[in-house]
Design a protein around this motif. Structure first.
Motif, mmCIF file in Angstrom:
data_model
loop_
_atom_site.group_PDB
_atom_site.id
_atom_site.type_symbol
_atom_site.label_atom_id
_atom_site.label_comp_id
_atom_site.label_asym_id
_atom_site.label_seq_id
_atom_site.Cartn_x
_atom_site.Cartn_y
_atom_site.Cartn_z
ATOM 1 N N PRO A 169 0.813 -1.226 0.000
ATOM 2 C CA PRO A 169 0.000 0.000 0.000
ATOM 3 C C PRO A 169 0.846 1.276 0.000
ATOM 4 O O PRO A 169 0.505 2.251 -0.673
ATOM 5 N N GLN A 170 1.956 1.277 0.750
ATOM 6 C CA GLN A 170 2.838 2.445 0.747
ATOM 7 C C GLN A 170 3.495 2.622 -0.616
ATOM 8 O O GLN A 170 3.602 3.745 -1.120
ATOM 9 N N LEU A 171 3.933 1.523 -1.206
ATOM 10 C CA LEU A 171 4.543 1.570 -2.532
ATOM 11 C C LEU A 171 3.562 2.131 -3.557
ATOM 12 O O LEU A 171 3.913 2.966 -4.394
ATOM 13 N N LEU A 172 2.328 1.686 -3.450
ATOM 14 C CA LEU A 172 1.294 2.165 -4.365
ATOM 15 C C LEU A 172 1.032 3.659 -4.150
ATOM 16 O O LEU A 172 0.960 4.427 -5.112
ATOM 17 N N ALA A 173 0.892 4.074 -2.897
ATOM 18 C CA ALA A 173 0.533 5.463 -2.591
ATOM 19 C C ALA A 173 1.671 6.444 -2.835
ATOM 20 O O ALA A 173 1.436 7.559 -3.312
ATOM 21 N N TYR A 174 2.898 6.058 -2.522
ATOM 22 C CA TYR A 174 4.004 7.007 -2.569
ATOM 23 C C TYR A 174 4.857 6.923 -3.833
ATOM 24 O O TYR A 174 5.528 7.887 -4.181
ATOM 25 N N VAL A 175 4.846 5.781 -4.500
ATOM 26 C CA VAL A 175 5.738 5.604 -5.649
ATOM 27 C C VAL A 175 4.959 5.413 -6.948
ATOM 28 O O VAL A 175 5.161 6.143 -7.917
ATOM 29 N N LEU A 176 4.050 4.440 -6.977
ATOM 30 C CA LEU A 176 3.428 4.049 -8.243
ATOM 31 C C LEU A 176 2.306 4.981 -8.687
ATOM 32 O O LEU A 176 2.284 5.428 -9.838
ATOM 33 N N LEU A 177 1.349 5.260 -7.821
ATOM 34 C CA LEU A 177 0.204 6.088 -8.233
ATOM 35 C C LEU A 177 0.593 7.522 -8.619
ATOM 36 O O LEU A 177 0.054 8.044 -9.603
ATOM 37 N N PRO A 178 1.514 8.177 -7.901
ATOM 38 C CA PRO A 178 1.901 9.516 -8.373
ATOM 39 C C PRO A 178 2.518 9.506 -9.775
ATOM 40 O O PRO A 178 2.274 10.422 -10.565
ATOM 41 N N GLN A 179 3.288 8.487 -10.087
ATOM 42 C CA GLN A 179 3.866 8.405 -11.422
ATOM 43 C C GLN A 179 2.807 8.037 -12.463
ATOM 44 O O GLN A 179 2.832 8.549 -13.584
ATOM 45 N N ALA A 180 1.905 7.151 -12.088
ATOM 46 C CA ALA A 180 0.850 6.741 -13.021
ATOM 47 C C ALA A 180 -0.119 7.881 -13.301
ATOM 48 O O ALA A 180 -0.682 7.971 -14.394
ATOM 49 N N ALA A 181 -0.300 8.758 -12.328
ATOM 50 C CA ALA A 181 -1.255 9.863 -12.498
ATOM 51 C C ALA A 181 -0.852 10.785 -13.640
ATOM 52 O O ALA A 181 -1.720 11.321 -14.339
ATOM 53 N N ARG A 182 0.433 10.946 -13.846
ATOM 54 C CA ARG A 182 0.887 11.850 -14.928
ATOM 55 C C ARG A 182 0.454 11.341 -16.295
ATOM 56 O O ARG A 182 0.034 12.103 -17.146
ATOM 57 N N SER A 183 0.565 10.041 -16.504
ATOM 58 C CA SER A 183 0.174 9.520 -17.821
ATOM 59 C C SER A 183 -1.319 9.204 -17.889
ATOM 60 O O SER A 183 -1.876 9.094 -18.979
ATOM 61 N N ALA A 184 -1.972 9.078 -16.738
ATOM 62 C CA ALA A 184 -3.402 8.750 -16.732
ATOM 63 C C ALA A 184 -4.290 9.986 -16.809
ATOM 64 O O ALA A 184 -5.474 9.873 -17.150
#
Length: 178
Positions: free
Chosen positions: A130-145
């Protein structure tokens, strides 16, 4: 021209009510669809195949079905099952399910586009999933999404005009009535 403007002034309140209803339905569908799409997208990207399968079926069925058919199904199928949904609730449900499938698929693609080294780096410093998703993956995915998410929002606003078929007094129906 003056006659048109006079009629427009007379009809301003029904048109305003229709505009507010259209905006409210679209905003609710975008908000709930984003929540649903977030769950679907994460499951499609990271769940084991047996848990991913129902989400994949949902996305494929919803994305392959026209919005008008979804609206009619959301209005008539619950009534057959004994669940009483009003036209506004049924329309919002249909648009939410439509948005959830599209947003889930675009989030899946955005998450899978992130280089695997990003997740490995997060795990190496001890982040839980959950931390990996919230702090690393989702912020990066948000730019392309973000661009396709905006496109989905515009599609929902356009799709809300189809709600007049089931009697929702949104902007198109109010305009036709005037």
């Amino acid at each position: 021209m003056q006659a048109f403007l006079d009629q427009l002034w007379i009809a301003r309140w029904p048109l305003w009510d229709g505009l507010l209803l259209t905006a409210g339905i679209a905003a609710a569908a975008i908000a709930f669809g984003t929540l649903l799409g977030g769950i679907v997208g994460v499951q499609l990207a990271y769940a084991p195949w047996w848990l991913r399968l129902p989400f994949r079926l949902y996305v494929d069925i919803m994305r392959g079905t026209p919005v008008l058919v979804l609206i009619l199904a959301a209005f008539y199928i619950p009534a057959v099952a004994g669940l009483s949904l009003g036209p506004t609730e049924a329309g919002t449900l249909a648009l939410t399910l439509f948005a959830g499938a599209h947003i889930g698929e675009l989030l899946r693609g955005s998450l899978q586009a992130i280089p695997p080294g990003q997740a490995e780096a997060g795990r190496s410093i001890g982040l839980t999933f959950p931390q990996l998703l919230a702090y690393v993956l989702l912020p990066q995915a948000a730019r392309s999404a973000l661009p396709p998410w905006i496109n989905t929002g515009v599609e929902l606003i356009k799709g809300s005009s189809l709600l007049s078929i089931i009697g929702v007094g949104e902007l198109l129906l109010r305009t036709q009535e005037v």
